[in-house]
Write a protein that holds these residues in place. Structure first.
Motif, PDB file in Angstrom:
ATOM      1  N   ASP A 157      70.247   9.825  60.194  1.00 30.65           N
ATOM      2  CA  ASP A 157      70.643  10.239  61.541  1.00 30.65           C
ATOM      3  C   ASP A 157      69.455  10.683  62.397  1.00 30.65           C
ATOM      4  OD1 ASP A 157      70.078  12.631  60.294  1.00 30.65           O
ATOM      5  OD2 ASP A 157      72.118  13.433  60.426  1.00 30.65           O
ATOM      6  N   LYS A 158      68.272  10.843  61.777  1.00 27.97           N
ATOM      7  CA  LYS A 158      67.059  11.203  62.525  1.00 27.97           C
ATOM      8  C   LYS A 158      66.187   9.987  62.794  1.00 27.97           C
ATOM      9  CE  LYS A 158      67.012  15.889  60.606  1.00 27.97           C
ATOM     10  NZ  LYS A 158      66.262  16.873  59.776  1.00 27.97           N
ATOM     11  N   ASP A 159      66.729   8.801  62.479  1.00 29.03           N
ATOM     12  CA  ASP A 159      66.049   7.539  62.739  1.00 29.03           C
ATOM     13  C   ASP A 159      64.728   7.398  61.989  1.00 29.03           C
ATOM     14  OD1 ASP A 159      66.256   5.031  63.904  1.00 29.03           O
ATOM     15  OD2 ASP A 159      64.942   5.576  65.573  1.00 29.03           O
ATOM     16  N   ARG A 160      64.658   8.021  60.790  1.00 35.07           N
ATOM     17  CA  ARG A 160      63.477   7.851  59.953  1.00 35.07           C
ATOM     18  C   ARG A 160      63.633   6.592  59.107  1.00 35.07           C
ATOM     19  NH1 ARG A 160      63.742  13.758  57.296  1.00 35.07           N
ATOM     20  NH2 ARG A 160      65.938  13.084  57.320  1.00 35.07           N
ATOM     21  N   LYS A 161      62.523   6.104  58.573  1.00 36.62           N
ATOM     22  CA  LYS A 161      62.545   4.888  57.763  1.00 36.62           C
ATOM     23  C   LYS A 161      63.335   5.141  56.493  1.00 36.62           C
ATOM     24  CE  LYS A 161      59.358   1.049  57.176  1.00 36.62           C
ATOM     25  NZ  LYS A 161      59.863   0.389  58.388  1.00 36.62           N
ATOM     26  N   VAL A 162      64.198   4.188  56.117  1.00 37.36           N
ATOM     27  CA  VAL A 162      65.008   4.297  54.897  1.00 37.36           C
ATOM     28  C   VAL A 162      64.632   3.163  53.943  1.00 37.36           C
ATOM     29  CG1 VAL A 162      66.929   5.455  56.062  1.00 37.36           C
ATOM     30  CG2 VAL A 162      66.911   2.953  55.884  1.00 37.36           C
ATOM     31  N   VAL A 163      65.014   3.319  52.676  1.00 34.70           N
ATOM     32  CA  VAL A 163      64.554   2.379  51.653  1.00 34.70           C
ATOM     33  C   VAL A 163      65.025   0.948  51.900  1.00 34.70           C
ATOM     34  CG1 VAL A 163      64.184   4.092  49.859  1.00 34.70           C
ATOM     35  CG2 VAL A 163      66.462   3.086  50.133  1.00 34.70           C
ATOM     36  N   THR A 164      66.230   0.784  52.446  1.00 31.66           N
ATOM     37  CA  THR A 164      66.735  -0.573  52.661  1.00 31.66           C
ATOM     38  C   THR A 164      65.974  -1.306  53.779  1.00 31.66           C
ATOM     39  OG1 THR A 164      68.522   0.447  53.954  1.00 31.66           O
ATOM     40  CG2 THR A 164      69.050  -0.267  51.710  1.00 31.66           C
ATOM     41  N   ASP A 165      65.189  -0.578  54.581  1.00 29.83           N
ATOM     42  CA  ASP A 165      64.354  -1.235  55.584  1.00 29.83           C
ATOM     43  C   ASP A 165      63.324  -2.157  54.937  1.00 29.83           C
ATOM     44  OD1 ASP A 165      65.633   0.060  57.671  1.00 29.83           O
ATOM     45  OD2 ASP A 165      64.177   1.701  57.774  1.00 29.83           O
ATOM     46  N   TYR A 166      63.008  -1.907  53.677  1.00 37.95           N
ATOM     47  CA  TYR A 166      61.973  -2.687  52.988  1.00 37.95           C
ATOM     48  C   TYR A 166      62.520  -3.932  52.294  1.00 37.95           C
ATOM     49  CZ  TYR A 166      58.726   1.159  53.713  1.00 37.95           C
ATOM     50  OH  TYR A 166      57.919   2.110  54.285  1.00 37.95           O
ATOM     51  N   LEU A 167      63.837  -4.071  52.239  1.00 36.11           N
ATOM     52  CA  LEU A 167      64.407  -5.145  51.437  1.00 36.11           C
ATOM     53  C   LEU A 167      64.837  -6.370  52.228  1.00 36.11           C
ATOM     54  CD1 LEU A 167      64.609  -2.589  49.463  1.00 36.11           C
ATOM     55  CD2 LEU A 167      66.289  -3.965  48.275  1.00 36.11           C
ATOM     56  N   GLY A 168      64.442  -6.434  53.476  1.00 33.48           N
ATOM     57  CA  GLY A 168      64.688  -7.639  54.255  1.00 33.48           C
ATOM     58  C   GLY A 168      66.164  -7.929  54.483  1.00 33.48           C
ATOM     59  N   GLU A 169      66.472  -9.218  54.642  1.00 34.34           N
ATOM     60  CA  GLU A 169      67.839  -9.644  54.963  1.00 34.34           C
ATOM     61  C   GLU A 169      68.630  -9.931  53.685  1.00 34.34           C
ATOM     62  OE1 GLU A 169      69.079  -9.603  58.006  1.00 34.34           O
ATOM     63  OE2 GLU A 169      67.159  -8.838  58.733  1.00 34.34           O
ATOM     64  N   ILE A 170      69.052  -8.884  53.008  1.00 38.70           N
ATOM     65  CA  ILE A 170      69.852  -9.039  51.797  1.00 38.70           C
ATOM     66  C   ILE A 170      71.330  -9.001  52.201  1.00 38.70           C
ATOM     67  CG2 ILE A 170      70.510  -7.938  49.622  1.00 38.70           C
ATOM     68  CD1 ILE A 170      67.623  -7.028  49.358  1.00 38.70           C
ATOM     69  N   PRO A 171      72.107 -10.027  51.861  1.00 40.78           N
ATOM     70  CA  PRO A 171      73.498 -10.084  52.329  1.00 40.78           C
ATOM     71  C   PRO A 171      74.409  -9.037  51.682  1.00 40.78           C
ATOM     72  CG  PRO A 171      73.031 -11.908  50.832  1.00 40.78           C
ATOM     73  CD  PRO A 171      71.718 -11.251  51.127  1.00 40.78           C
ATOM     74  N   GLU A 172      74.104  -8.652  50.435  1.00 44.66           N
ATOM     75  CA  GLU A 172      74.966  -7.696  49.743  1.00 44.66           C
ATOM     76  C   GLU A 172      74.753  -6.278  50.287  1.00 44.66           C
ATOM     77  OE1 GLU A 172      74.085 -11.148  47.180  1.00 44.66           O
ATOM     78  OE2 GLU A 172      72.787  -9.635  48.093  1.00 44.66           O
ATOM     79  N   ARG A 173      75.783  -5.453  50.181  1.00 41.49           N
ATOM     80  CA  ARG A 173      75.687  -4.043  50.584  1.00 41.49           C
ATOM     81  C   ARG A 173      75.186  -3.239  49.389  1.00 41.49           C
ATOM     82  NH1 ARG A 173      81.368  -2.256  52.166  1.00 41.49           N
ATOM     83  NH2 ARG A 173      81.781  -3.435  50.267  1.00 41.49           N
TER      84      ARG A 173
END
Length: 247
Positions: A82-98
């Protein structure tokens, strides 16, 4: 999930909705429907083509996937912030699965983080009773003696929690800089576990990295790198748990 028949509770757990144990309770309590029919019998089997509803919500059909990420420092172990900081999934590109992280690493801690959409697998690796080693390397300020370090295996109290390690190894002592590098192995990791533990002893952590998770290491990876686990690695991680669930 595969195209073969799987136990209903396993399919629910793999969807990431809940753990297998809780999935079993939902089935017994009549909260699960398969193809619009309530199923209350444990051990019932379903296929990829069956429609499954849990508490009135349709499960999305995803194949289970497993990733390892070399998490850099300054990244949140979450899928959103909610503070718009970088999260781990930002590094995993376009992965279709949740996918979502298995456990977490603190904002200022780097190292191995696993991500999956398989709730059962995540529960197996996170629970301390399964005995999966999580190995950290910490640089600390000051040079504790062996008596103090042995205290870590017995445990120290911090904010009502008993914080302890399984074992430790002294990797380096620098008397000129008044610092030490320690390798520490945990089975259970509470919030800021190692940092809080060392603060209690009076030796604050200046740098912390998780080097190993079970049999998995960071070999050949740089901060921000990720890759899929191989089927062999997934199988070995399951087998390395003490109370492996057998179908």
């Amino acid at each position: 999930m595969t195209h073969s028949l799987e136990r209903l509770q396993k399919v629910i757990a793999q969807s990431g909705v809940t753990s297998r144990r809780k999935a079993e309770k939902l089935i017994v309590d009549g909260k699960v429907k398969v193809n619009d029919k309530t199923v209350t019998e444990l051990g019932s089997k379903v296929s990829l083509h069956d429609n499954i509803d849990v508490n009135g919500v349709r499960l999305e059909k995803e194949e289970p996937v497993y990733y390892i990420l070399y998490k850099p420092r300054g990244v949140i172990s979450s899928v959103q912030d909610d503070k718009d900081r970088k999260v781990v999934t930002d590094y995993l590109g376009e992965i279709p699965e949740r996918i979502y992280p298995i456990g977490r690493l603190d904002y200022d801690t780097s190292g191995i983080l696993l991500l999956t959409n398989d709730g059962e697998f995540a529960n197996l690796l996170m629970h301390p009773r399964y005995g999966i080693d999580k190995v950290y390397v910490a640089k600390i300020k000051g040079i504790p003696d062996k008596r103090e370090l042995n205290t870590l295996r017995k445990g120290v109290r911090s904010e009502g929690d008993l914080l302890k390690i399984i074992r430790y190894k002294i990797l380096e002592t620098d008397r000129q800089k008044n610092s030490m590098i320690l390798e520490m192995t945990l089975h259970e990791g509470k919030n800021k576990h190692i940092r809080r533990m060392m603060d209690v002893l009076g030796y604050p952590v200046s740098k912390l990295k998780r080097e190993r998770y079970g049999l998995l290491t960071l070999k050949g990876m740089q901060p921000g790198d990720y890759r899929r686990l191989t089927p062999h690695e997934v199988k070995k991680m399951r087998l390395s748990a003490r109370d492996e669930i057998v179908d």
